[in-house]
Design an enzyme around this catalytic site. Structure first.
Site, PDB file in Angstrom:
ATOM      1  N   PRO A  29     -14.650 -41.780  57.282  1.00 14.67           N
ATOM      2  CA  PRO A  29     -15.992 -42.540  57.311  1.00 14.67           C
ATOM      3  C   PRO A  29     -16.476 -42.303  58.436  1.00 14.67           C
ATOM      4  O   PRO A  29     -15.384 -41.659  59.217  1.00 14.67           O
ATOM      5  CB  PRO A  29     -15.304 -43.329  57.335  1.00 14.67           C
ATOM      6  CG  PRO A  29     -14.012 -44.250  57.069  1.00 14.67           C
ATOM      7  CD  PRO A  29     -13.336 -42.597  56.991  1.00 14.67           C
ATOM      8  N   PHE A  78     -11.775 -51.864  57.424  1.00 15.51           N
ATOM      9  CA  PHE A  78     -11.456 -51.727  55.774  1.00 15.51           C
ATOM     10  C   PHE A  78      -9.813 -51.613  55.542  1.00 15.51           C
ATOM     11  O   PHE A  78     -10.169 -52.025  54.241  1.00 15.51           O
ATOM     12  CB  PHE A  78     -11.087 -50.167  56.321  1.00 15.51           C
ATOM     13  CG  PHE A  78     -11.932 -49.036  56.998  1.00 15.51           C
ATOM     14  CD1 PHE A  78     -13.360 -49.316  57.465  1.00 15.51           C
ATOM     15  CD2 PHE A  78     -11.407 -48.194  58.299  1.00 15.51           C
ATOM     16  CE1 PHE A  78     -14.747 -48.385  57.973  1.00 15.51           C
ATOM     17  CE2 PHE A  78     -12.470 -47.239  58.696  1.00 15.51           C
ATOM     18  CZ  PHE A  78     -13.393 -47.378  58.608  1.00 15.51           C
ATOM     19  N   THR A  95     -16.428 -51.896  62.652  1.00 15.32           N
ATOM     20  CA  THR A  95     -14.716 -53.531  62.791  1.00 15.32           C
ATOM     21  C   THR A  95     -15.218 -53.228  63.847  1.00 15.32           C
ATOM     22  O   THR A  95     -16.126 -53.513  64.541  1.00 15.32           O
ATOM     23  CB  THR A  95     -14.506 -52.748  61.781  1.00 15.32           C
ATOM     24  OG1 THR A  95     -13.917 -50.899  62.571  1.00 15.32           O
ATOM     25  CG2 THR A  95     -14.771 -51.254  60.224  1.00 15.32           C
ATOM     26  N   LYS A 130      -6.417 -37.079  63.909  1.00 11.69           N
ATOM     27  CA  LYS A 130      -7.544 -37.342  62.330  1.00 11.69           C
ATOM     28  C   LYS A 130      -7.420 -35.893  61.393  1.00 11.69           C
ATOM     29  O   LYS A 130      -7.770 -35.338  60.734  1.00 11.69           O
ATOM     30  CB  LYS A 130      -8.992 -37.483  62.749  1.00 11.69           C
ATOM     31  CG  LYS A 130      -8.498 -39.323  62.798  1.00 11.69           C
ATOM     32  CD  LYS A 130      -8.385 -39.481  62.151  1.00 11.69           C
ATOM     33  CE  LYS A 130      -8.682 -41.336  61.977  1.00 11.69           C
ATOM     34  NZ  LYS A 130      -7.664 -42.592  61.379  1.00 11.69           N
ATOM     35  N   SER A 145     -11.534 -39.878  59.047  1.00  8.03           N
ATOM     36  CA  SER A 145     -12.217 -39.975  59.935  1.00  8.03           C
ATOM     37  C   SER A 145     -13.452 -38.354  59.689  1.00  8.03           C
ATOM     38  O   SER A 145     -12.720 -37.289  60.118  1.00  8.03           O
ATOM     39  CB  SER A 145     -11.559 -39.898  61.187  1.00  8.03           C
ATOM     40  OG  SER A 145     -13.363 -40.039  62.155  1.00  8.03           O
ATOM     41  N   TYR A 152      -7.587 -38.493  69.721  1.00  7.07           N
ATOM     42  CA  TYR A 152      -8.542 -38.904  68.557  1.00  7.07           C
ATOM     43  C   TYR A 152      -8.852 -37.865  67.626  1.00  7.07           C
ATOM     44  O   TYR A 152      -8.003 -38.181  66.407  1.00  7.07           O
ATOM     45  CB  TYR A 152      -9.022 -40.573  68.600  1.00  7.07           C
ATOM     46  CG  TYR A 152      -9.616 -40.682  67.290  1.00  7.07           C
ATOM     47  CD1 TYR A 152      -8.726 -41.634  66.939  1.00  7.07           C
ATOM     48  CD2 TYR A 152     -10.983 -40.686  67.029  1.00  7.07           C
ATOM     49  CE1 TYR A 152      -9.029 -42.424  65.501  1.00  7.07           C
ATOM     50  CE2 TYR A 152     -11.514 -40.898  65.787  1.00  7.07           C
ATOM     51  CZ  TYR A 152     -10.678 -42.440  65.077  1.00  7.07           C
ATOM     52  OH  TYR A 152     -11.062 -42.541  64.058  1.00  7.07           O
TER      53      TYR A 152
END
Length: 255
Positions: free
Chosen positions: A186, A17, A191, A160, A143, A156
């Site tokens: 997103p 990104f 990626t 977020k 996210s 995680y």
């Protein structure tokens, strides 16, 4: 109030990104301060974009987990470019797919220190310079995991959800100032994210099998669009997913 060529600071700019944002915003005439741990990559990127678009650039090493590293990077960037208008707190990662009780300290600390502490340190260092400029925009890169939890993602997701809370709090805290605050959140995007998370390129490739995921440039376009809107318009949050993804756990995979 808005400068013709805003000065934009992006962390995690060596790939994904961050690199896509740098390339897209450079094409719009923004001057860039690019930071990452892989400093040779951002130096090469900064040189390339400066030559291609005639913008001013600064590239430096930054590890957002460490206050001194962040403070030094921001101070050097502001000195080199003459100010700061836009902060993109992009550096972040996922490490492992452990159940909560299985999560090693190494993975726990990597995610919380980068995704939460690193965002605070980046904005804390940059915001006084944005205030001094009199106009600005702060971007959090969150996210969909900050909106919906899932198995194997407890830490995680927690990080977020924290990013979402910080973005909402900052939006309240700078109300009345000419500073916009946006969280771009997103879903599945191809990626290096899965390679870092899974530490296995074959497993990472399988994540996207049969799906057309977002690209880094799709997410960068969200940032560009929000930044270029009229000054009285603030996009608080964008949740963006590919059409094959209806929710964190709901994917259409082609055979």
């Amino acid at each position: 109030m808005r400068p013709e060529h805003p000065i934009v600071l992006i962390t995690g700019a060596s790939s994904g990104f961050g690199e896509a944002m740098a390339r897209l915003l450079a094409s719009q005439g923004c001057h860039l301060a690019l930071g990452a741990r892989r400093v040779e990559r951002v130096k090469a990127l900064a040189e390339e974009l400066q030559k291609a678009y005639g913008i001013r650039t600064f590239a430096g090493s930054v590890d957002t987990r460490h206050t001194a590293s962040v403070d030094t990077f921001v101070a050097e960037a502001v000195e080199a470019l003459g100010g700061l208008h836009v902060i993109v707190a992009n550096a972040g990662l996922a490490s492992g797919t452990f159940k909560m009780w299985e999560t090693p300290d190494e993975d726990l600390e990597a995610m919380m220190r980068t995704n939460v502490e690193g965002v605070v340190k980046t904005i804390r260092a940059g915001l006084p310079h944005v205030r001094k400029a009199g106009w600005g925009h702060v971007f959090f890169i969150g996210s969909t995991a900050g909106h919906q939890a899932y198995e194997g993602g407890s830490v995680y997701c927690a990080s977020k959800f924290g990013v979402k809370a910080m973005a909402r709090s900052l939006r309240l805290e700078v109300n009345g100032e000419q500073i916009r605050v946006t969280s771009v959140d997103p879903g599945m995007a191809e990626t290096e994210f899965s390679n870092v998370r899974l530490k296995d390129d074959a497993k990472a490739a399988a994540v996207y099998q049969g799906v057309k995921p977002l690209t880094a440039y799709d997410v960068a376009e969200c940032v560009r669009w929000c930044l270029m809107l009229p000054d009285h318009v603030n996009i608080d949050e964008i949740q963006v997913k590919c059409t094959d993804q209806a929710a964190v756990h709901k994917l259409h995979r082609r055979s």
